[in-house]
Design an enzyme around this catalytic site. Sequence first.
Site, mmCIF file in Angstrom:
data_model
loop_
_atom_site.group_PDB
_atom_site.id
_atom_site.type_symbol
_atom_site.label_atom_id
_atom_site.label_comp_id
_atom_site.label_asym_id
_atom_site.label_seq_id
_atom_site.Cartn_x
_atom_site.Cartn_y
_atom_site.Cartn_z
ATOM 1 C CD GLU A 115 6.688 -8.113 -0.553
ATOM 2 O OE1 GLU A 115 7.499 -7.689 -0.093
ATOM 3 O OE2 GLU A 115 5.433 -7.421 -0.743
ATOM 4 C CE LYS B 284 4.278 -16.499 6.662
ATOM 5 N NZ LYS B 284 4.722 -16.312 4.207
ATOM 6 C CG HIS C 198 -11.737 15.684 -13.150
ATOM 7 N ND1 HIS C 198 -12.268 17.130 -13.778
ATOM 8 C CD2 HIS C 198 -12.586 14.954 -13.248
ATOM 9 C CE1 HIS C 198 -13.611 16.460 -14.154
ATOM 10 N NE2 HIS C 198 -13.385 15.454 -13.560
ATOM 11 N N GLY D 93 2.772 -13.247 2.518
ATOM 12 C CA GLY D 93 2.145 -12.444 2.837
ATOM 13 C C GLY D 93 0.867 -11.430 1.951
ATOM 14 N NE ARG D 94 4.531 -11.038 -3.410
ATOM 15 C CZ ARG D 94 5.567 -11.919 -2.352
ATOM 16 N NH1 ARG D 94 5.449 -10.862 -1.335
ATOM 17 N NH2 ARG D 94 6.189 -11.889 -3.458
ATOM 18 C CD GLU E 87 7.820 -1.510 9.952
ATOM 19 O OE1 GLU E 87 8.319 -3.093 10.178
ATOM 20 O OE2 GLU E 87 8.423 -1.556 9.148
ATOM 21 C CE LYS F 157 11.565 -5.927 6.368
ATOM 22 N NZ LYS F 157 10.542 -7.564 6.550
HETATM 23 C C1 G6Q Z 1 4.815 -9.785 1.658
HETATM 24 C C2 G6Q Z 1 5.545 -8.818 2.597
HETATM 25 C C3 G6Q Z 1 5.684 -7.972 3.073
HETATM 26 C C4 G6Q Z 1 4.713 -9.232 4.547
HETATM 27 C C5 G6Q Z 1 5.527 -7.046 6.122
HETATM 28 C C6 G6Q Z 1 4.914 -7.849 7.136
HETATM 29 O O1 G6Q Z 1 4.848 -10.435 0.803
HETATM 30 O O2 G6Q Z 1 6.436 -10.444 2.834
HETATM 31 O O3 G6Q Z 1 4.328 -6.803 2.927
HETATM 32 O O4 G6Q Z 1 3.538 -8.911 4.975
HETATM 33 O O5 G6Q Z 1 6.052 -7.632 5.491
HETATM 34 O O6 G6Q Z 1 5.258 -9.627 7.579
HETATM 35 P P1 G6Q Z 1 4.907 -9.418 8.812
HETATM 36 O O7 G6Q Z 1 3.008 -10.341 8.692
HETATM 37 O O8 G6Q Z 1 5.663 -11.668 8.964
HETATM 38 O O9 G6Q Z 1 4.400 -8.345 9.707
#
Ligand code: G6Q
Length: 552
Positions: free
Chosen positions: A353, A206, A384, A267-268, A212, A512
């Site tokens: 989150e 996003k 199990h 994002g989520r 990463e 971070k």
């Molecule tokens: C979701 C969070 C988080 C995000 C990641 C990746 O709600 O904000 O999980 O999706 O940190 O972020 P980017 O899509 O910006 O790389």
Amino acid sequence: MTALTALPAWQSMLAHAGRLRDMDMRAAFASDADRAERFSAEDCGILLDYSKNRLDDAALAAVFELARATKVEARRDAMLSGAHINSTEDRAVLHTALRAPRTASIKVDGVDVVPEVHAVLDRMCAFAGRVRSGEWRGYDGRAITDVVNIGIGGSDLGPYMACEALQDYAAPNLRMHFVSTVDGWQLTTTLAKLDPATTLFIVASKTFTTQETLTNATAAREWLLAKAPDASAVAKHFVAVSTNAEAVARFGIDLANMFGFWNWVGGRYSLWSAIGLPILIYLGEDNFRALLAGAHAMDQHFARTPLERNLPVIMALLGVWYINGMGARTHLVSPYNQPLHRLPAYLQQLDMESNGKSVRLDGSHVDYHTGAVIWGEPGINGQHAYYQLLHQGTELIPIDFIAAVDNPKSSLKHQRILLANFLAQTEALMRGKRPNEVRDELSAQGLAGEALEALLPHKVFEGNRPTNTLLLDRLDPTIFGALIALYEHKVFVQGTIWGVNSYDQWGVELGKQLARTIESELTSIQPITTHDASTNRLLERARKALVARSNS
Ligand code: G6Q
């Protein structure tokens, strides 16, 4: 006391919870032939049976009153109409607009977002169609066989989960891979199996600033360029999904190969947006549109169904009931269909989150518990392993049991055994096994006297362990879409009751920031003294290993 805990409805919920803490569910079923029917609700291909909970009509009335007193319906309507309910980031929360039909109109700050949503979706469908048909070619003219999604968190969990869940609907000629971690092992081992000429990378971020993801994307581009004849291959093998066109261009991806979305998509909550591109490529347009339609059907259900029959509202209230009324600290998600194996991980992020917060919208501290720890694995494996603790441990753990009744790829025999276990567990957790029943059982096995009495307490099951049963007609894109939207709205309702902002995530920032500092210290040669003693020592140790490796 906060406004929430001062509410008569809150107090009433606590009183009922105290009254029903030790309720005898067996007796409740025995004395009420309609219990299962009354405590069930159904829509969008999902039957929710919540009768195996420590609940009665009066308690239910109290929790629905709590939903009304905390204005769940008004906030729901505000969210669905594009109001900036994400107040700490001053944003609308409109993942529901991503699955609205073309004919809908939803305005954010006066602008109808539905046409833009469908314009991107149409472009995604056209692109996915070209990849699937083989029309989209790699640098040596061959078709794409492997798609690698590079993204993390919300840009990984949803697409990965959905591709796994719906793999029966997938294109047989495409393999999907998901690279999220900056443990380079994952990228290296993934790429080792692939041919760059037939591999497509989706860089999903996003913000397009996530360390990463950018580290992996850069390494993937180097891997491609090491084999490709020239840099023009990047345009054939890299597409981006992002809200940040500038950063995408800076990375070197042609904006013609970028699929955008908007800051009102968290994002989520983004698998319905361009972040869903891997799902669309894997499953095809019809299935992806069916996924969106299923989620939309659940949105309609959530928006229009009276609270008492509203699936996400009921599930949310049951969560609040156990967390705040009875002290539950965790919630188990137990899917019995193997393709749902990533669902617990996905729900962990969605729920924890969103509602892992201890400050209310007005900045005051909560004086009650909020989001529970969500955990889980496919249920049959859990049986199990950790189910022992569910049956006889000291923790109260409410559980969602999820299974599709129709499961065509599982033989009849397999499916019978799977469903038998699924049903047996909720029954056993509810009924338990009482001392007199254990005594009869042991006597029938020929045990008596001291030996019997010594064994007896170990074989008693208290029962009264709460479970929800979610029975899906089948695991198809539509019902799966509805299931995920159901959980999204459940999280929303709980966040509303607790008065927290479910749509920010400041809590992930601190680590971070510190990682950036430590990363630079790992390359310096100065003695490290700036942290606490533990971090300093560990850092020295890590630095030594890195130096040894770079010298070898
Ligand atoms: C979701 C969070 C988080 C995000 C990641 C990746 O709600 O904000 O999980 O999706 O940190 O972020 P980017 O899509 O910006 O790389």
